[in-house]
Design a protein around this motif. Structure first.
Motif, short mmCIF file in Angstrom:
data_model
loop_
_atom_site.label_atom_id
_atom_site.label_comp_id
_atom_site.label_asym_id
_atom_site.label_seq_id
_atom_site.Cartn_x
_atom_site.Cartn_y
_atom_site.Cartn_z
N SER A 161 0.83 -1.21 0.00
CA SER A 161 0.00 0.00 0.00
C SER A 161 0.87 1.26 0.00
O SER A 161 1.96 1.28 0.58
N GLN A 162 0.38 2.28 -0.68
CA GLN A 162 1.09 3.56 -0.74
C GLN A 162 1.28 4.11 0.67
O GLN A 162 2.33 4.66 1.01
N ASP A 163 0.28 3.91 1.50
CA ASP A 163 0.29 4.40 2.86
C ASP A 163 1.50 3.85 3.65
O ASP A 163 2.23 4.59 4.30
N ARG A 164 1.71 2.55 3.56
CA ARG A 164 2.84 1.95 4.29
C ARG A 164 4.17 2.40 3.70
O ARG A 164 5.14 2.63 4.44
N LEU A 165 4.23 2.57 2.40
CA LEU A 165 5.47 3.04 1.77
C LEU A 165 5.79 4.47 2.22
O LEU A 165 6.94 4.82 2.46
N ASP A 166 4.75 5.27 2.34
CA ASP A 166 4.93 6.66 2.79
C ASP A 166 5.49 6.71 4.22
O ASP A 166 6.24 7.61 4.57
N LEU A 167 5.08 5.74 5.03
CA LEU A 167 5.48 5.74 6.43
C LEU A 167 6.76 4.96 6.72
O LEU A 167 7.27 4.98 7.84
N LEU A 168 7.27 4.29 5.70
CA LEU A 168 8.38 3.36 5.93
C LEU A 168 9.61 4.02 6.57
O LEU A 168 10.23 3.43 7.46
N ALA A 169 9.93 5.24 6.16
CA ALA A 169 11.12 5.90 6.71
C ALA A 169 10.97 6.20 8.20
O ALA A 169 11.95 6.46 8.89
N ALA A 170 9.73 6.18 8.69
CA ALA A 170 9.47 6.43 10.12
C ALA A 170 8.73 5.24 10.75
O ALA A 170 7.90 5.40 11.63
N ALA A 187 5.36 4.37 13.50
CA ALA A 187 4.15 4.19 12.67
C ALA A 187 3.13 3.23 13.29
O ALA A 187 2.31 2.64 12.58
N GLY A 188 3.19 3.10 14.59
CA GLY A 188 2.19 2.30 15.30
C GLY A 188 2.10 0.89 14.76
O GLY A 188 3.12 0.23 14.58
N ASP A 189 0.86 0.45 14.47
CA ASP A 189 0.68 -0.94 14.07
C ASP A 189 0.64 -1.12 12.55
O ASP A 189 0.15 -2.13 12.06
N ARG A 190 1.11 -0.12 11.80
CA ARG A 190 1.10 -0.26 10.34
C ARG A 190 2.06 -1.36 9.88
O ARG A 190 1.95 -1.87 8.78
N PHE A 191 3.06 -1.65 10.71
CA PHE A 191 3.99 -2.72 10.36
C PHE A 191 3.91 -3.81 11.43
O PHE A 191 3.78 -3.51 12.61
N THR A 192 3.98 -5.06 10.99
CA THR A 192 3.86 -6.18 11.92
C THR A 192 5.13 -6.30 12.76
O THR A 192 6.18 -5.71 12.42
N VAL A 193 5.06 -7.11 13.81
CA VAL A 193 6.22 -7.34 14.68
C VAL A 193 7.37 -7.94 13.85
O VAL A 193 8.53 -7.54 13.99
#
Lengths: 150, 170
Positions: free
Chosen positions: A63-72, A76-82
């Motif tokens: 998703s574009q959203d996760r790519l946008d947040l990847l550098a932070a 980014a809370g729970d947008r990325f799994t453990v």
């Protein structure tokens, strides 16, 4: 506008690096692999690599959203799994060796989330993108350029 | 008890040796094979003396103890001087130990190794491009890339220095 520097990647070396890239992917989730490629390319400032892997990630369904947040990702809370977070922390540690080693805590977290075989391949994937980053930055390869190999 | 060439009596106060985290080559044999191919391809186009200087300097910057053990021993076995190895981490202030060509290669090694500090400066690249032909430069950059890759495996899996016998990986 950057001008690519004249040298091209030696054919035999390019072939071997392509083999390394293929081998590294063997035990890695394809979407996770793209996150690793993009994060390392951000740290190493490789425009060519970012262009390529952002496109690949979107194609694979990221998703574009996760790519946008990847550098932070850490914030980014729970947008990325453990598991993704463990892989990203390892990517950063293995990419930035000059600040000192790969911390036990980072390694241990990755070792908890991945089997030894997966982990060996994850380390290989991080190493592979670091290799591409070095080659492409060293020759100032423009995003989308195709004439980099001999 | 370690098997360093120094006797344990002399250095019995040294801390114990660490153990590696992961036998990565056994878990990823295809990866290891590809790394060896990269190594051979890069090496084929770089002067052997310069090659070891590049390997040592990158391994210093990346803090790879295992790689330093290997490449300082290989360099010494190939006839490199202790002085030039010792001075390498301060080469900017000991330029008269090296040729202009070696210095250009060392400076390029630092730039290509430290990408997180920002790109490979035109000035550094231009110096290298003046000293090396394009195919030589391509192989030199390949060599810098492959030692950076070995450094990553070595540091991440904590490969243990001290046991390398020179010539084994020549």
């Amino acid at each position: 506008m950057t001008t690519a520097r004249g040298w091209r990647i030696p054919a035999e070396f390019g072939k071997a690096l392509a083999a390394l890239s293929a081998a590294a992917k063997q035990h890695l989730d394809p979407l996770l692999a793209e996150l690793v490629m993009i994060r390392a390319s951000q740290l190493n400032h490789c425009a060519f690599c970012l262009d390529m892997h952002l496109e690949l990630a979107l194609k694979k369904g990221e998703s574009q959203d996760r790519l946008d947040l990847l550098a932070a990702w850490e914030e980014a809370g729970d947008r990325f799994t453990v598991q993704e977070r463990a892989a990203l922390a390892l990517t950063e540690a293995v990419t930035v060796l000059t600040d000192g080693f790969v911390p036990d805590a980072v390694y241990a977290e990755a070792a908890r989330e991945f089997t030894e075989t997966e982990l060996a391949h994850l380390i290989a994937a991080i190493t592979t993108i670091n290799s591409w980053n070095r080659l492409m930055v060293a020759r100032r390869t423009s995003p989308g350029e195709t004439a980099w190999h001999s | 008890m370690n098997k360093h060439s120094m006797t344990t009596n002399e250095h019995s106060h040294y801390v114990p040796e660490h153990t590696p985290r992961l036998q990565w080559a056994e878990h990823a044999p295809d990866v290891y094979k590809a790394m060896i191919k990269m190594e051979i391809a890069a090496k084929s186009g770089v002067d052997p003396v310069t090659y070891e200087l590049v390997k040592i300097r990158a391994s210093q910057i990346n803090h790879c103890a295992f790689c330093l053990d290997m490449h300082t021993k290989d360099a010494l076995a190939a006839g490199e001087s202790v002085e030039r190895i010792v001075q390498l981490s301060a080469w900017e202030e000991s330029q008269h130990f090296y040729t202009e060509k070696e210095l250009a290669a060392i400076e390029l090694t630092e730039a290509v190794t430290l990408l997180t500090d920002g790109f490979v400066p035109d000035e550094v690249y231009a110096k290298a491009a003046k000293q090396f032909t394009e195919p030589e430069l391509a192989h030199l950059i390949a060599a810098i890339t492959v030692i950076n890759a070995w450094n990553r495996f070595g540091v991440t899996t904590r490969m243990v220095p001290g046991h390398y016998t020179p010539g084994v990986h020549k």
